[in-house]
Design a protein around this motif. Structure first.
Motif, short mmCIF file in Angstrom:
data_model
loop_
_atom_site.label_atom_id
_atom_site.label_comp_id
_atom_site.label_asym_id
_atom_site.label_seq_id
_atom_site.Cartn_x
_atom_site.Cartn_y
_atom_site.Cartn_z
N LEU A 78 0.88 -1.39 -0.14
CA LEU A 78 0.01 -0.14 0.14
C LEU A 78 0.95 1.33 -0.02
N GLY A 79 1.93 1.25 0.48
CA GLY A 79 2.82 2.30 0.99
C GLY A 79 3.56 2.77 -0.57
N PRO A 121 -2.72 14.04 -0.87
CA PRO A 121 -3.31 13.06 0.21
C PRO A 121 -2.84 11.58 -0.03
N LEU A 122 -2.82 10.99 -1.30
CA LEU A 122 -2.18 9.78 -1.71
C LEU A 122 -0.81 9.58 -1.20
N LEU A 123 0.18 10.64 -1.42
CA LEU A 123 1.50 10.57 -1.03
C LEU A 123 1.82 10.70 0.48
N VAL A 124 0.93 11.30 1.05
CA VAL A 124 0.97 11.58 2.34
C VAL A 124 0.55 10.19 3.24
N LEU A 125 -0.42 9.32 2.63
CA LEU A 125 -0.77 8.18 3.23
C LEU A 125 0.12 7.22 2.87
N GLY A 126 0.60 7.18 1.54
CA GLY A 126 1.83 6.08 0.99
C GLY A 126 3.12 6.14 1.89
#
Length: 77
Positions: free
Chosen positions: A40-41, A55-60
């Motif tokens: 996922l990361g 947001p995707l970059l932060v969550l990853g």
């Protein structure tokens, strides 16, 4: 760290009057978790860079850090 959290949750459950058993972490479960969070990361960071999505970059990034922490916990067992 996992043992400390388990002990804390057990104390909180007793104070709250909740009868709940927390599953124990094993090496195999932690390894499975590590593979999942790593996937996922890397996917989140890749999609975040390609789509310019913060947001995707932060969550990853958070997921990747979680997989590193899980690796450290596996080594402690």
């Amino acid at each position: 760290m996992i043992k400390y959290l388990d002990a804390t949750f057990t104390k909180v459950n007793k104070l709250a009057g909740v009868n709940m058993t927390i599953p124990k972490a094993t090496k195999s479960k932690l390894k499975l978790s590590r593979y999942f969070t790593t996937t996922l990361g890397v996917g989140g960071v890749t999609l975040g860079v390609i789509n310019s999505s913060i947001p995707l970059l932060v969550l990853g990034t958070i997921s990747t850090i979680s997989s590193i922490a899980t690796t450290i916990e596996i080594r402690k067992m």
